[in-house]
Design a protein around this motif. Structure first.
Motif, PDB file in Angstrom:
ATOM      1  N   THR A  53       0.695  -1.187   0.028  1.00 32.27           N
ATOM      2  CA  THR A  53      -0.141  -0.058  -0.104  1.00 32.27           C
ATOM      3  C   THR A  53       0.882   1.083  -0.276  1.00 32.27           C
ATOM      4  O   THR A  53       0.427   2.180   0.113  1.00 32.27           O
ATOM      5  N   GLY A  54       2.129   1.205  -0.046  1.00 36.26           N
ATOM      6  CA  GLY A  54       2.939   2.311  -0.399  1.00 36.26           C
ATOM      7  C   GLY A  54       3.195   2.916   1.430  1.00 36.26           C
ATOM      8  O   GLY A  54       3.335   4.033   1.406  1.00 36.26           O
ATOM      9  N   ALA A  55       2.854   2.368   2.421  1.00 33.86           N
ATOM     10  CA  ALA A  55       3.013   2.887   3.506  1.00 33.86           C
ATOM     11  C   ALA A  55       4.252   3.208   3.984  1.00 33.86           C
ATOM     12  O   ALA A  55       4.864   3.941   4.930  1.00 33.86           O
ATOM     13  N   ILE A  56       5.335   2.266   3.548  1.00 34.98           N
ATOM     14  CA  ILE A  56       6.762   2.437   3.895  1.00 34.98           C
ATOM     15  C   ILE A  56       7.184   3.033   2.636  1.00 34.98           C
ATOM     16  O   ILE A  56       7.246   2.584   1.607  1.00 34.98           O
ATOM     17  N   THR A  57       8.226   4.119   3.148  1.00 34.00           N
ATOM     18  CA  THR A  57       8.742   4.855   2.061  1.00 34.00           C
ATOM     19  C   THR A  57      10.454   5.059   2.508  1.00 34.00           C
ATOM     20  O   THR A  57      10.518   5.000   3.650  1.00 34.00           O
ATOM     21  N   ALA A  58      11.402   4.745   1.549  1.00 32.21           N
ATOM     22  CA  ALA A  58      12.793   4.873   1.866  1.00 32.21           C
ATOM     23  C   ALA A  58      13.572   5.967   1.006  1.00 32.21           C
ATOM     24  O   ALA A  58      13.185   6.200   0.004  1.00 32.21           O
ATOM     25  N   GLU A  59      14.475   6.651   2.211  1.00 31.14           N
ATOM     26  CA  GLU A  59      14.972   7.788   1.570  1.00 31.14           C
ATOM     27  C   GLU A  59      16.659   7.340   1.992  1.00 31.14           C
ATOM     28  O   GLU A  59      16.941   7.451   3.264  1.00 31.14           O
ATOM     29  N   ASN A  60      17.397   6.918   0.977  1.00 29.75           N
ATOM     30  CA  ASN A  60      18.916   6.459   1.345  1.00 29.75           C
ATOM     31  C   ASN A  60      18.701   5.342   2.282  1.00 29.75           C
ATOM     32  O   ASN A  60      18.282   4.130   2.032  1.00 29.75           O
ATOM     33  N   GLN A  61      19.479   5.449   3.468  1.00 25.41           N
ATOM     34  CA  GLN A  61      19.378   4.557   4.550  1.00 25.41           C
ATOM     35  C   GLN A  61      18.268   4.412   5.725  1.00 25.41           C
ATOM     36  O   GLN A  61      17.968   3.747   6.682  1.00 25.41           O
ATOM     37  N   GLN A  62      17.294   5.400   5.229  1.00 26.05           N
ATOM     38  CA  GLN A  62      16.083   6.128   6.207  1.00 26.05           C
ATOM     39  C   GLN A  62      14.727   5.434   5.786  1.00 26.05           C
ATOM     40  O   GLN A  62      14.643   5.498   4.397  1.00 26.05           O
ATOM     41  N   LEU A  63      14.090   5.055   6.677  1.00 26.40           N
ATOM     42  CA  LEU A  63      12.497   4.712   6.508  1.00 26.40           C
ATOM     43  C   LEU A  63      11.722   5.614   7.162  1.00 26.40           C
ATOM     44  O   LEU A  63      11.934   6.004   8.096  1.00 26.40           O
ATOM     45  N   ALA A  64      10.645   5.530   6.656  1.00 27.21           N
ATOM     46  CA  ALA A  64       9.398   6.270   7.067  1.00 27.21           C
ATOM     47  C   ALA A  64       8.040   5.402   6.877  1.00 27.21           C
ATOM     48  O   ALA A  64       8.006   4.679   6.006  1.00 27.21           O
ATOM     49  N   VAL A  65       7.259   5.499   7.870  1.00 27.22           N
ATOM     50  CA  VAL A  65       5.974   4.944   7.944  1.00 27.22           C
ATOM     51  C   VAL A  65       4.591   5.565   8.173  1.00 27.22           C
ATOM     52  O   VAL A  65       4.579   6.406   8.737  1.00 27.22           O
ATOM     53  N   ASP A  66       3.897   5.477   6.995  1.00 30.46           N
ATOM     54  CA  ASP A  66       2.559   6.506   7.104  1.00 30.46           C
ATOM     55  C   ASP A  66       1.560   5.229   7.459  1.00 30.46           C
ATOM     56  O   ASP A  66       1.097   4.500   6.875  1.00 30.46           O
ATOM     57  N   TYR A  67       1.342   5.336   8.724  1.00 31.30           N
ATOM     58  CA  TYR A  67       0.517   4.202   9.447  1.00 31.30           C
ATOM     59  C   TYR A  67      -0.931   4.152   8.971  1.00 31.30           C
ATOM     60  O   TYR A  67      -1.746   3.638   9.230  1.00 31.30           O
ATOM     61  N   ARG A  68      -1.304   5.415   8.274  1.00 31.77           N
ATOM     62  CA  ARG A  68      -2.791   5.608   7.603  1.00 31.77           C
ATOM     63  C   ARG A  68      -3.037   4.596   6.408  1.00 31.77           C
ATOM     64  O   ARG A  68      -3.980   4.204   6.317  1.00 31.77           O
ATOM     65  N   HIS A  69      -1.769   4.091   6.065  1.00 30.99           N
ATOM     66  CA  HIS A  69      -1.846   3.321   4.813  1.00 30.99           C
ATOM     67  C   HIS A  69      -1.544   1.786   5.324  1.00 30.99           C
ATOM     68  O   HIS A  69      -1.865   0.896   4.515  1.00 30.99           O
ATOM     69  N   CYS A  70      -1.157   1.671   6.540  1.00 26.29           N
ATOM     70  CA  CYS A  70      -0.305   0.204   6.798  1.00 26.29           C
ATOM     71  C   CYS A  70      -1.720  -0.748   6.880  1.00 26.29           C
ATOM     72  O   CYS A  70      -2.681  -0.594   7.710  1.00 26.29           O
ATOM     73  N   VAL A  71      -1.447  -1.992   6.473  1.00 29.51           N
ATOM     74  CA  VAL A  71      -2.728  -2.909   6.415  1.00 29.51           C
ATOM     75  C   VAL A  71      -2.207  -4.237   7.385  1.00 29.51           C
ATOM     76  O   VAL A  71      -3.034  -5.248   7.247  1.00 29.51           O
ATOM     77  N   HIS A  72      -1.174  -4.182   8.247  1.00 32.00           N
ATOM     78  CA  HIS A  72      -0.699  -5.331   8.926  1.00 32.00           C
ATOM     79  C   HIS A  72      -0.442  -6.425   8.283  1.00 32.00           C
ATOM     80  O   HIS A  72      -0.944  -7.744   8.662  1.00 32.00           O
ATOM     81  N   CYS A  73       0.114  -6.480   7.099  1.00 32.20           N
ATOM     82  CA  CYS A  73       0.225  -7.499   6.099  1.00 32.20           C
ATOM     83  C   CYS A  73       1.445  -8.284   6.482  1.00 32.20           C
ATOM     84  O   CYS A  73       1.796  -9.374   6.174  1.00 32.20           O
TER      85      CYS A  73
END
Length: 258
Positions: A53-73
């Protein structure tokens, strides 16, 4: 009837102790992904690519999570040499479009007894099933002063689940307009917040924010009953909102609300 009373007295109170105490029973929450401190760049992008769902995005070695998109898969955890971390909590609800100042103006009686109008705006059944659990003896939201009402004219909180299909836009708006002020909108689940895994499409909308201003957001797919209960307590001003940095950790250590 007498036997039921005796059995109840013998078994004791089985309801959760939350919010007076943390709930430690197993299985009450699926948890949420937590960003590791630092990964190899290829591992970070591999994790982001696994998210459907695109909840996780990566920038270089860092990650970000938008929990509004997370579906616990759990695709970001299973079968990886460098999996995501995982946090087992359930106090995820946070103020969205408003800063909470309006809540402080509510009469004190509002914070102790609130009526909720639940609207199915195209829910698949998962989030509404979790909402339904709040009425069972284990969660027993009545002990905290929360009650479901069949009419918006007696409601203080409009609890919306689902991606808001085209057919539900007008009924949802009419329900909101029928509520007397002060009133709050609480969006529950990934579909209500971001259209989740089902939209946008010809049968699924893009969430509640396209129709109504959201006051309290409860991420999850579906969020567990305790997360929804935390959202109600946040709306009532009886629990602190989750900090934006707790909900959406951004790359580079900065803070953002997705």
């Amino acid at each position: 009837m007498n036997q039921w009373v005796l059995d109840g007295l013998g078994q004791g109170v089985k309801s959760t102790r939350y919010p007076d105490a943390n709930e430690r029973a197993p299985g009450v929450s699926p948890g949420l992904p937590a960003c590791p401190d630092r990964l190899r760049e290829e591992d970070a992008h591999d994790l982001a690519a696994r998210c459907p769902t695109g909840a996780i995005t990566a920038e270089n070695q860092q990650l970000a999570v938008d929990y509004r998109h997370c579906v616990h898969c759990f695709r970001c955890v299973r079968g990886l040499s460098s999996p995501m971390g995982w946090q087992p909590g359930y106090e995820w609800a946070y103020f969205a479009s408003r800063d909470g100042a309006e809540l402080k103006q509510w009469p004190k009686s509002f914070t102790r007894a609130l009526h909720i109008r639940v609207v199915d705006a195209g829910d698949c059944g998962a989030c509404l099933n979790e909402v339904r659990q709040l009425n069972n003896p284990y969660y027993n939201m009545h002990r905290l002063g929360f009650f479901i009402t069949p009419t918006p004219r007696q409601a203080d909180i409009l609890l919306v689940a689902g991606s808001v299909t085209d057919q539900m836009k007008l009924p949802l708006l009419e329900a909101y307009e029928a509520m007397p002020p002060p009133k709050l909108v609480m969006a529950v689940g990934a579909c209500a917040l971001s259209c989740g895994a089902f939209g946008p499409s010809f049968v699924a909308g893009c969430g509640v924010s396209g129709v109504l201003p959201i006051d309290v957001e409860v991420p999850g797919f579906p969020p567990p009953p305790l997360a929804i209960l935390h959202g109600l307590l946040v709306a009532a001003g009886r629990k602190a909102s989750a900090a934006p940095s707790d909900v959406v950790p951004a790359p580079g250590g900065s803070q953002r609300v997705a």
